[in-house]
Motif scaffolding. Sequence first.
Motif, PDB file in Angstrom:
ATOM      1  N   GLY A  33       0.852  -1.180   0.000  1.00  0.00           N
ATOM      2  CA  GLY A  33       0.000   0.000   0.000  1.00  0.00           C
ATOM      3  C   GLY A  33       0.887   1.229   0.000  1.00  0.00           C
ATOM      4  O   GLY A  33       2.116   1.123   0.024  1.00  0.00           O
ATOM      5  N   ALA A  34       0.272   2.399  -0.009  1.00  0.00           N
ATOM      6  CA  ALA A  34       1.046   3.637  -0.007  1.00  0.00           C
ATOM      7  C   ALA A  34       0.251   4.750   0.657  1.00  0.00           C
ATOM      8  O   ALA A  34      -0.979   4.719   0.686  1.00  0.00           O
ATOM      9  CB  ALA A  34       1.406   4.039  -1.431  1.00  0.00           C
ATOM     10  N   ASP A  92       9.231   7.354  -1.039  1.00  0.00           N
ATOM     11  CA  ASP A  92       9.229   7.389  -2.495  1.00  0.00           C
ATOM     12  C   ASP A  92       8.919   8.816  -2.937  1.00  0.00           C
ATOM     13  O   ASP A  92       7.758   9.220  -2.986  1.00  0.00           O
ATOM     14  CB  ASP A  92       8.189   6.416  -3.050  1.00  0.00           C
ATOM     15  CG  ASP A  92       8.200   6.348  -4.572  1.00  0.00           C
ATOM     16  OD1 ASP A  92       8.840   7.216  -5.221  1.00  0.00           O
ATOM     17  OD2 ASP A  92       7.551   5.444  -5.123  1.00  0.00           O
ATOM     18  N   PRO A  93       9.957   9.591  -3.244  1.00  0.00           N
ATOM     19  CA  PRO A  93       9.755  10.984  -3.653  1.00  0.00           C
ATOM     20  C   PRO A  93       8.893  11.125  -4.909  1.00  0.00           C
ATOM     21  O   PRO A  93       8.269  12.155  -5.122  1.00  0.00           O
ATOM     22  CB  PRO A  93      11.172  11.503  -3.908  1.00  0.00           C
ATOM     23  CG  PRO A  93      12.071  10.576  -3.155  1.00  0.00           C
ATOM     24  CD  PRO A  93      11.377   9.238  -3.171  1.00  0.00           C
ATOM     25  N   ALA A  94       8.822  10.089  -5.729  1.00  0.00           N
ATOM     26  CA  ALA A  94       8.019  10.148  -6.948  1.00  0.00           C
ATOM     27  C   ALA A  94       6.521  10.199  -6.645  1.00  0.00           C
ATOM     28  O   ALA A  94       5.746  10.699  -7.454  1.00  0.00           O
ATOM     29  CB  ALA A  94       8.335   8.964  -7.851  1.00  0.00           C
ATOM     30  N   LEU A  95       6.092   9.667  -5.487  1.00  0.00           N
ATOM     31  CA  LEU A  95       4.657   9.691  -5.166  1.00  0.00           C
ATOM     32  C   LEU A  95       4.131  11.127  -4.996  1.00  0.00           C
ATOM     33  O   LEU A  95       3.083  11.405  -5.574  1.00  0.00           O
ATOM     34  CB  LEU A  95       4.368   8.871  -3.905  1.00  0.00           C
ATOM     35  CG  LEU A  95       4.361   7.352  -4.048  1.00  0.00           C
ATOM     36  CD1 LEU A  95       4.190   6.691  -2.709  1.00  0.00           C
ATOM     37  CD2 LEU A  95       3.280   6.899  -5.014  1.00  0.00           C
ATOM     38  N   PRO A  96       4.607  11.952  -4.164  1.00  0.00           N
ATOM     39  CA  PRO A  96       5.525  11.718  -3.049  1.00  0.00           C
ATOM     40  C   PRO A  96       4.797  11.038  -1.896  1.00  0.00           C
ATOM     41  O   PRO A  96       3.602  11.237  -1.691  1.00  0.00           O
ATOM     42  CB  PRO A  96       5.958  13.130  -2.653  1.00  0.00           C
ATOM     43  CG  PRO A  96       4.774  13.978  -3.032  1.00  0.00           C
ATOM     44  CD  PRO A  96       4.151  13.339  -4.246  1.00  0.00           C
ATOM     45  N   GLY A  97       5.547  10.215  -1.146  1.00  0.00           N
ATOM     46  CA  GLY A  97       4.938   9.547  -0.011  1.00  0.00           C
ATOM     47  C   GLY A  97       5.739   8.359   0.448  1.00  0.00           C
ATOM     48  O   GLY A  97       6.941   8.259   0.196  1.00  0.00           O
ATOM     49  N   LEU A  98       5.033   7.449   1.114  1.00  0.00           N
ATOM     50  CA  LEU A  98       5.655   6.265   1.698  1.00  0.00           C
ATOM     51  C   LEU A  98       5.005   5.012   1.140  1.00  0.00           C
ATOM     52  O   LEU A  98       3.772   4.914   1.087  1.00  0.00           O
ATOM     53  CB  LEU A  98       5.512   6.306   3.216  1.00  0.00           C
ATOM     54  CG  LEU A  98       6.194   7.497   3.895  1.00  0.00           C
ATOM     55  CD1 LEU A  98       5.645   7.711   5.290  1.00  0.00           C
ATOM     56  CD2 LEU A  98       7.693   7.280   3.932  1.00  0.00           C
ATOM     57  N   ARG A  99       5.828   4.073   0.737  1.00  0.00           N
ATOM     58  CA  ARG A  99       5.340   2.763   0.282  1.00  0.00           C
ATOM     59  C   ARG A  99       5.475   1.788   1.435  1.00  0.00           C
ATOM     60  O   ARG A  99       6.509   1.750   2.100  1.00  0.00           O
ATOM     61  CB  ARG A  99       6.134   2.281  -0.922  1.00  0.00           C
ATOM     62  CG  ARG A  99       5.915   3.137  -2.140  1.00  0.00           C
ATOM     63  CD  ARG A  99       6.366   2.448  -3.406  1.00  0.00           C
ATOM     64  NE  ARG A  99       6.153   3.322  -4.544  1.00  0.00           N
ATOM     65  CZ  ARG A  99       5.005   3.426  -5.207  1.00  0.00           C
ATOM     66  NH1 ARG A  99       3.977   2.691  -4.849  1.00  0.00           N
ATOM     67  NH2 ARG A  99       4.899   4.245  -6.236  1.00  0.00           N
ATOM     68  N   VAL A 100       4.429   0.991   1.632  1.00  0.00           N
ATOM     69  CA  VAL A 100       4.388   0.033   2.737  1.00  0.00           C
ATOM     70  C   VAL A 100       4.231  -1.363   2.143  1.00  0.00           C
ATOM     71  O   VAL A 100       3.390  -1.589   1.272  1.00  0.00           O
ATOM     72  CB  VAL A 100       3.208   0.332   3.689  1.00  0.00           C
ATOM     73  CG1 VAL A 100       3.152  -0.689   4.817  1.00  0.00           C
ATOM     74  CG2 VAL A 100       3.308   1.750   4.237  1.00  0.00           C
ATOM     75  N   ILE A 140      -4.533   7.358   1.056  1.00  0.00           N
ATOM     76  CA  ILE A 140      -4.046   6.009   1.342  1.00  0.00           C
ATOM     77  C   ILE A 140      -4.525   5.091   0.229  1.00  0.00           C
ATOM     78  O   ILE A 140      -5.694   5.106  -0.140  1.00  0.00           O
ATOM     79  CB  ILE A 140      -4.570   5.505   2.701  1.00  0.00           C
ATOM     80  CG1 ILE A 140      -4.032   6.382   3.833  1.00  0.00           C
ATOM     81  CG2 ILE A 140      -4.199   4.040   2.917  1.00  0.00           C
ATOM     82  CD1 ILE A 140      -4.639   6.081   5.194  1.00  0.00           C
ATOM     83  N   GLY A 141      -3.603   4.266  -0.282  1.00  0.00           N
ATOM     84  CA  GLY A 141      -4.000   3.261  -1.245  1.00  0.00           C
ATOM     85  C   GLY A 141      -3.196   3.352  -2.528  1.00  0.00           C
ATOM     86  O   GLY A 141      -2.347   4.218  -2.660  1.00  0.00           O
TER      87      GLY A 141
END
Length: 160
Positions: A33-34, A92-100, A140-141
Amino acid sequence: MPPRLTHLDETGAAHMVDVSDKEITSRTAIAEGAVVMAPATLELVRSGTAAKGDVIATARIAGIMAAKKTHELIPLCHPIMLAKVTVDIEADPALPGLRVRATTRVADRTGVEMEALTAVSVACLTLYDMVKAVDRGMTIGPIRLLEKTGGRSGIWKAEP
């Protein structure tokens, strides 16, 4: 004839599936998820200076705890003795965000897909909770199963 849903009996009533005749096998599941956020929020998380503390460590522990309690959260899910749960969280700066990503493993009569999905879901929710004061617009997602192994159905992998 369409496939039958295993959690419904012939009358359509919900029930817990009887797995007592299934063979005990090694089973694994991987889910992902992200959490997408503003670049400044991602930098706050990466710097470790969020007001609530270490965001990633807290979310990792929350995901592991959630996997262990899946049967208490999902009504027809079997309680199982998890052998392993890992929750990996990467910026992950490309999202930007966090991959889980969560990996679960067990030797049992039923799979661990729900435990992996629950771990990812709760880790993502925890990430949101930890920094919502600075970024309420996070999303989220998608949360999805990537792979499962073991049991009668063998190996299954999601399409890329």
